[in-house]
Design a protein around this motif. Structure first.
Motif, PDB file in Angstrom:
ATOM      1  N   TYR A  72      28.825 -59.725 -16.725  1.00 28.90           N
ATOM      2  CA  TYR A  72      28.450 -58.356 -16.352  1.00 28.90           C
ATOM      3  C   TYR A  72      28.338 -57.478 -17.594  1.00 28.90           C
ATOM      4  O   TYR A  72      27.355 -56.760 -17.765  1.00 28.90           O
ATOM      5  CB  TYR A  72      29.478 -57.784 -15.371  1.00 28.90           C
ATOM      6  CG  TYR A  72      29.330 -56.306 -15.129  1.00 28.90           C
ATOM      7  CD1 TYR A  72      28.232 -55.809 -14.428  1.00 28.90           C
ATOM      8  CD2 TYR A  72      30.260 -55.403 -15.607  1.00 28.90           C
ATOM      9  CE1 TYR A  72      28.078 -54.454 -14.216  1.00 28.90           C
ATOM     10  CE2 TYR A  72      30.119 -54.044 -15.391  1.00 28.90           C
ATOM     11  CZ  TYR A  72      29.030 -53.576 -14.694  1.00 28.90           C
ATOM     12  OH  TYR A  72      28.877 -52.232 -14.490  1.00 28.90           O
ATOM     13  N   VAL A  73      29.334 -57.546 -18.456  1.00 26.44           N
ATOM     14  CA  VAL A  73      29.314 -56.745 -19.684  1.00 26.44           C
ATOM     15  C   VAL A  73      28.087 -57.095 -20.521  1.00 26.44           C
ATOM     16  O   VAL A  73      27.406 -56.203 -21.038  1.00 26.44           O
ATOM     17  CB  VAL A  73      30.622 -56.926 -20.489  1.00 26.44           C
ATOM     18  CG1 VAL A  73      30.514 -56.291 -21.865  1.00 26.44           C
ATOM     19  CG2 VAL A  73      31.804 -56.346 -19.726  1.00 26.44           C
ATOM     20  N   GLN A  74      27.770 -58.372 -20.634  1.00 27.13           N
ATOM     21  CA  GLN A  74      26.585 -58.797 -21.392  1.00 27.13           C
ATOM     22  C   GLN A  74      25.319 -58.201 -20.789  1.00 27.13           C
ATOM     23  O   GLN A  74      24.441 -57.726 -21.517  1.00 27.13           O
ATOM     24  CB  GLN A  74      26.475 -60.316 -21.425  1.00 27.13           C
ATOM     25  CG  GLN A  74      27.508 -60.982 -22.306  1.00 27.13           C
ATOM     26  CD  GLN A  74      27.431 -62.497 -22.220  1.00 27.13           C
ATOM     27  OE1 GLN A  74      26.956 -63.083 -21.243  1.00 27.13           O
ATOM     28  NE2 GLN A  74      27.908 -63.157 -23.263  1.00 27.13           N
ATOM     29  N   GLN A  75      25.205 -58.211 -19.465  1.00 25.84           N
ATOM     30  CA  GLN A  75      24.012 -57.665 -18.821  1.00 25.84           C
ATOM     31  C   GLN A  75      23.913 -56.154 -19.006  1.00 25.84           C
ATOM     32  O   GLN A  75      22.828 -55.617 -19.220  1.00 25.84           O
ATOM     33  CB  GLN A  75      23.982 -58.024 -17.334  1.00 25.84           C
ATOM     34  CG  GLN A  75      23.566 -59.456 -17.109  1.00 25.84           C
ATOM     35  CD  GLN A  75      23.139 -59.720 -15.667  1.00 25.84           C
ATOM     36  OE1 GLN A  75      23.016 -58.810 -14.850  1.00 25.84           O
ATOM     37  NE2 GLN A  75      22.910 -60.975 -15.361  1.00 25.84           N
ATOM     38  N   VAL A  76      25.042 -55.459 -18.931  1.00 22.23           N
ATOM     39  CA  VAL A  76      25.033 -54.006 -19.128  1.00 22.23           C
ATOM     40  C   VAL A  76      24.579 -53.679 -20.546  1.00 22.23           C
ATOM     41  O   VAL A  76      23.740 -52.798 -20.759  1.00 22.23           O
ATOM     42  CB  VAL A  76      26.427 -53.400 -18.843  1.00 22.23           C
ATOM     43  CG1 VAL A  76      26.508 -51.959 -19.325  1.00 22.23           C
ATOM     44  CG2 VAL A  76      26.749 -53.477 -17.366  1.00 22.23           C
ATOM     45  N   GLY A  82      17.714 -52.574 -23.985  1.00 25.31           N
ATOM     46  CA  GLY A  82      16.329 -52.522 -23.540  1.00 25.31           C
ATOM     47  C   GLY A  82      15.853 -51.101 -23.324  1.00 25.31           C
ATOM     48  O   GLY A  82      14.725 -50.745 -23.664  1.00 25.31           O
ATOM     49  N   MET A  83      16.733 -50.271 -22.784  1.00 27.45           N
ATOM     50  CA  MET A  83      16.376 -48.872 -22.561  1.00 27.45           C
ATOM     51  C   MET A  83      16.205 -48.138 -23.889  1.00 27.45           C
ATOM     52  O   MET A  83      15.315 -47.307 -24.022  1.00 27.45           O
ATOM     53  CB  MET A  83      17.444 -48.188 -21.695  1.00 27.45           C
ATOM     54  CG  MET A  83      17.448 -48.705 -20.271  1.00 27.45           C
ATOM     55  SD  MET A  83      18.836 -48.126 -19.303  1.00 27.45           S
ATOM     56  CE  MET A  83      18.472 -46.397 -19.165  1.00 27.45           C
ATOM     57  N   ARG A  85      15.172 -49.503 -26.697  1.00 29.25           N
ATOM     58  CA  ARG A  85      13.901 -49.949 -27.271  1.00 29.25           C
ATOM     59  C   ARG A  85      12.731 -49.219 -26.638  1.00 29.25           C
ATOM     60  O   ARG A  85      11.771 -48.874 -27.295  1.00 29.25           O
ATOM     61  CB  ARG A  85      13.735 -51.455 -27.090  1.00 29.25           C
ATOM     62  CG  ARG A  85      14.448 -52.242 -28.171  1.00 29.25           C
ATOM     63  CD  ARG A  85      14.124 -53.730 -28.095  1.00 29.25           C
ATOM     64  NE  ARG A  85      15.397 -54.403 -27.959  1.00 29.25           N
ATOM     65  CZ  ARG A  85      15.759 -55.180 -26.959  1.00 29.25           C
ATOM     66  NH1 ARG A  85      14.943 -55.430 -25.970  1.00 29.25           N
ATOM     67  NH2 ARG A  85      16.939 -55.731 -26.918  1.00 29.25           N
ATOM     68  N   LEU A  86      12.819 -48.990 -25.333  1.00 28.56           N
ATOM     69  CA  LEU A  86      11.744 -48.289 -24.637  1.00 28.56           C
ATOM     70  C   LEU A  86      11.632 -46.831 -25.060  1.00 28.56           C
ATOM     71  O   LEU A  86      10.542 -46.269 -25.088  1.00 28.56           O
ATOM     72  CB  LEU A  86      11.956 -48.363 -23.120  1.00 28.56           C
ATOM     73  CG  LEU A  86      11.737 -49.722 -22.474  1.00 28.56           C
ATOM     74  CD1 LEU A  86      12.114 -49.658 -20.998  1.00 28.56           C
ATOM     75  CD2 LEU A  86      10.288 -50.164 -22.624  1.00 28.56           C
ATOM     76  N   SER A  87      12.762 -46.218 -25.384  1.00 22.43           N
ATOM     77  CA  SER A  87      12.727 -44.805 -25.734  1.00 22.43           C
ATOM     78  C   SER A  87      12.416 -44.552 -27.196  1.00 22.43           C
ATOM     79  O   SER A  87      12.195 -43.418 -27.602  1.00 22.43           O
ATOM     80  CB  SER A  87      14.074 -44.149 -25.382  1.00 22.43           C
ATOM     81  OG  SER A  87      15.108 -44.677 -26.178  1.00 22.43           O
ATOM     82  N   SER A  88      12.382 -45.604 -28.024  1.00 24.85           N
ATOM     83  CA  SER A  88      12.085 -45.379 -29.450  1.00 24.85           C
ATOM     84  C   SER A  88      10.662 -45.681 -29.800  1.00 24.85           C
ATOM     85  O   SER A  88       9.831 -45.970 -29.080  1.00 24.85           O
ATOM     86  CB  SER A  88      13.005 -46.183 -30.340  1.00 24.85           C
ATOM     87  OG  SER A  88      13.210 -47.489 -29.933  1.00 24.85           O
TER      88      SER A  88
END
Length: 88
Positions: A72-76, A82-83, A85-88
């Motif tokens: 779970y921690v890895q997925q979070v 990922g978020m 990367r999308l915002s930069s």
């Protein structure tokens, strides 16, 4: 949806599902997780978006395995990266 997907995407519903499956009250889970029953209620109703450390305390209180918690921690972390990367 498996437990990991649910934990990442709908944490409140997962908490309620696991609590009810165990036959626990809000108070019983709150005691195990070290928080108030109203805090657990707000999580289950998606009225509260707890920090990662609070989420981990709730998962530990629910007796979720260390292996699942680690994944779970890895997925979070992956989702947050990922978020970013999308915002930069």
């Amino acid at each position: 949806m498996d437990i990991l997907d649910m934990a990442v995407n709908d944490f409140g519903s997962l908490v309620k599902l696991l609590r009810v499956r165990k036959g626990w009250t809000l108070e019983q889970l709150a005691e195990r997780a070290g928080c108030s029953s109203s805090f657990i209620f707000r999580i289950e109703q998606n009225m509260r978006n707890p920090s990662l450390d609070r989420r981990l305390a709730v998962l530990i209180g629910l007796e979720v395995s260390d292996e699942v918690i680690g994944k779970y921690v890895q997925q979070v972390i992956s989702k947050k990266e990922g978020m970013r990367r999308l915002s930069s």
